[in-house]
Design a protein around this motif. Structure first.
Motif, PDB file in Angstrom:
ATOM      1  N   ILE A  61       0.877  -1.174   0.000  1.00 27.68           N
ATOM      2  CA  ILE A  61       0.000   0.000   0.000  1.00 27.68           C
ATOM      3  C   ILE A  61       0.909   1.217   0.000  1.00 27.68           C
ATOM      4  O   ILE A  61       1.767   1.363   0.873  1.00 27.68           O
ATOM      5  CB  ILE A  61      -0.921   0.024   1.244  1.00 27.68           C
ATOM      6  N   SER A  62       0.718   2.090  -0.989  1.00 29.46           N
ATOM      7  CA  SER A  62       1.535   3.299  -1.098  1.00 29.46           C
ATOM      8  C   SER A  62       0.637   4.516  -1.044  1.00 29.46           C
ATOM      9  O   SER A  62      -0.451   4.523  -1.624  1.00 29.46           O
ATOM     10  CB  SER A  62       2.315   3.306  -2.417  1.00 29.46           C
ATOM     11  N   LEU A  99       3.305  -0.918   4.123  1.00 33.60           N
ATOM     12  CA  LEU A  99       2.778   0.428   3.933  1.00 33.60           C
ATOM     13  C   LEU A  99       3.922   1.398   3.688  1.00 33.60           C
ATOM     14  O   LEU A  99       4.833   1.512   4.512  1.00 33.60           O
ATOM     15  CB  LEU A  99       1.973   0.863   5.166  1.00 33.60           C
ATOM     16  N   VAL A 110      -2.466   8.232   6.753  1.00 37.67           N
ATOM     17  CA  VAL A 110      -1.806   7.006   7.210  1.00 37.67           C
ATOM     18  C   VAL A 110      -2.656   6.329   8.281  1.00 37.67           C
ATOM     19  O   VAL A 110      -2.808   5.104   8.277  1.00 37.67           O
ATOM     20  CB  VAL A 110      -0.389   7.323   7.742  1.00 37.67           C
ATOM     21  N   VAL A 113      -5.569   4.409   6.714  1.00 38.72           N
ATOM     22  CA  VAL A 113      -5.138   3.132   6.132  1.00 38.72           C
ATOM     23  C   VAL A 113      -4.832   2.131   7.243  1.00 38.72           C
ATOM     24  O   VAL A 113      -5.201   0.951   7.152  1.00 38.72           O
ATOM     25  CB  VAL A 113      -3.919   3.345   5.205  1.00 38.72           C
ATOM     26  N   LEU A 125       2.136  -6.523   9.291  1.00 38.00           N
ATOM     27  CA  LEU A 125       2.187  -5.201   8.688  1.00 38.00           C
ATOM     28  C   LEU A 125       3.596  -4.642   8.833  1.00 38.00           C
ATOM     29  O   LEU A 125       4.187  -4.705   9.908  1.00 38.00           O
ATOM     30  CB  LEU A 125       1.204  -4.256   9.380  1.00 38.00           C
ATOM     31  N   LEU A 127       6.060  -1.183   7.979  1.00 43.82           N
ATOM     32  CA  LEU A 127       6.114   0.220   7.584  1.00 43.82           C
ATOM     33  C   LEU A 127       7.491   0.482   6.963  1.00 43.82           C
ATOM     34  O   LEU A 127       8.505   0.219   7.585  1.00 43.82           O
ATOM     35  CB  LEU A 127       5.904   1.146   8.782  1.00 43.82           C
TER      36      LEU A 127
END
Length: 134
Positions: A61-62, A99, A110, A113, A125, A127
């Motif tokens: 996810i960007s 992410l 952010v 999301v 997840l 980052l």
């Protein structure tokens, strides 16, 4: 008159022929060893290509500088992001997500999301950050 003998006494041993034999033996040993390592030919069974046996593909996810959200390389709205991630999560329960967000975007984007990821109970997840260069 005395005739001296033509034979000379050698004080050292010529090792060149011994080295030649050693190199030939070493070469034969290497060739024979690699020939026997190949082993017996066996007809191996074919495995099915089920997705459960393969490692799940990471979804990225960007969030760009203007606030646009991308899932992998496709722009999506937050609602589309949630439905697509839910579909991927249903297919693979341990779905890894990464992410990446631009440093200059609003923090709220952010958080939105991250709320979606938390609602879908995605536990893997990551980052993405940039290493600080001094």
């Amino acid at each position: 008159m005395k005739v001296e003998s033509e034979e000379k006494v050698y004080d050292d041993i010529n090792i060149t022929p011994m080295l030649d034999v050693a190199y030939v033996l070493l070469l034969i040993f290497i060739i024979m060893t690699t020939a026997t390592v190949q082993g017996i030919t066996v007809n191996l069974p074919k495995a099915s290509s089920t997705p459960s046996l393969s490692k799940p593909k990471t979804k990225a996810i960007s969030i760009t500088q203007d606030g646009t959200v991308y899932l992998d390389t496709y722009p999506v709205s937050l609602e589309e992001l949630e439905t697509r991630l839910a579909q991927y999560k249903a297919a693979t329960p341990d779905l890894p997500v990464v992410l990446k967000a631009d440093a200059s975007i609003q923090y709220q984007k952010v958080v939105e999301v991250l709320d979606i990821v938390t609602r879908l109970e995605i536990s893997q997840l990551g980052l993405v950050t940039q290493k600080l260069v001094k």
